[in-house]
Design an enzyme around this catalytic site. Structure first.
Site, PDB file in Angstrom:
ATOM      1  CE  LYS A 187       6.109  -6.898  -1.507  1.00  0.00           C
ATOM      2  NZ  LYS A 187       6.293  -5.962  -0.390  1.00  0.00           N
ATOM      3  NE  ARG A 205       1.003  -9.184   3.445  1.00  0.00           N
ATOM      4  CZ  ARG A 205       0.792  -8.963   2.142  1.00  0.00           C
ATOM      5  NH1 ARG A 205       1.816  -8.919   1.314  1.00  0.00           N
ATOM      6  NH2 ARG A 205      -0.428  -8.772   1.678  1.00  0.00           N
TER       7      ARG A 205
END
Length: 292
Positions: free
Chosen positions: A235, A269
């Protein structure tokens, strides 16, 4: 007190640590592998769009040691626009049918009640909702099933979430939001041991907000009594900290995964399954010791 098990459709995962034979054990988090069947996801958009390529990637994740496969048909990157319902169904439902008997739980990353319903019929074991099951219709769909749920926090929507996100106290506001949504699900008929929570790294947060939430995973888990799912892989926060583009964020993502694990996260995740599994094994070996 943290729930003893996470009930995830056909699967049940222990969520508590135990000590045996005088050894202190470190909890091994579940590794959730990301399988995006989208042309425009921020990291791997377009790579696994065809059914054959997606199945091959899922098979590779299974070989690499994945615990849960999370299928996404709609990009939720900052600035993303909503995908028509029919297109999302075309992307994800055939893949769920193809993988339903692969031996691993299948999760579907969606906020649309109609997709949730069809995914459950197709054999999904888990629903991962970036909007935190905000509609009564979504809560009704999942209540009448046995699937595991991930309730995520997001400020605003993907189109606008990164436009000056603000909080007085990000940790406490995220906890309050997740508590309210989980309470609504329980009232709708969802058993608490089917719930997990996600603070929503990158979903309406600055770098400082993300770091504070990462530092407080253990507090969120303790306050709500539910397992935390941490989705930090590749991210923007990793790019901000390392200065690296998306395709060169593996090392930073592994460090973030271990940081989340150290704070007690029960599910990680990730995009890079094999590397995350290896990192967890080393961390666990080093941090398991005899109780004195």
């Amino acid at each position: 007190m943290l729930t003893t098990y996470f009930e995830c459709g056909r699967y049940r995962f222990p969520m508590k640590m135990a000590s045996t034979n005088g050894l202190k054990t470190v909890f091994k988090p579940l590794v959730m592998g990301i399988l995006n069947v989208t042309p425009d996801s921020f990291s791997d958009g377009g790579k696994f769009q065809s059914l054959d390529h997606a199945i091959t990637h899922a098979e590779q994740m299974i070989e690499d040691g994945v615990d849960i496969i999370d299928i996404g048909g709609e990009s939720s990157r900052p600035g993303a626009t909503p995908l028509p319902l029919d297109e999302e169904l075309k992307r994800v439902i055939p893949l769920i049918y193809a993988l339903r008997d692969c031996g691993k739980p299948i999760s579907i990353d969606t906020y649309k009640p109609e997709v949730m319903r069809e995914a459950i019929i197709a054999g999904a074991d888990m629903i991962n909702d970036i909007r935190g099951f905000d509609s009564a219709e979504a809560r009704a769909v999942v209540a009448d099933s046995d699937v595991g749920l991930c309730v995520m926090h997001m400020q605003k929507s993907p189109e606008t979430m990164q436009e000056q996100p603000r909080y007085q106290n990000v940790t406490q506001e995220v906890i309050a939001f997740l508590r309210e949504r989980c309470d609504q699900l329980v009232v709708a008929g969802v058993e608490k041991n089917r719930l997990s929570i996600d603070p929503g790294f990158g979903f309406g947060k600055t770098l400082e907000h993300n770091i504070e939430l990462l530092q407080n995973i253990d507090l969120m888990q303790e306050e709500l009594g539910l397992p935390v799912l941490a989705g930090i892989s590749r991210k923007t926060m990793i790019g901000s900290l390392t200065g690296k583009p998306v395709e060169r964020r593996m090392a930073g993502s592994l460090a973030a995964a271990l940081a989340a694990m150290a704070q007690g996260a029960r599910i990680l995740r990730v995009h890079d399954v094999a590397e995350t599994v290896d990192a967890i094994r080393v961390w666990q070996a080093v941090n398991t010791s005899k109780v004195m």
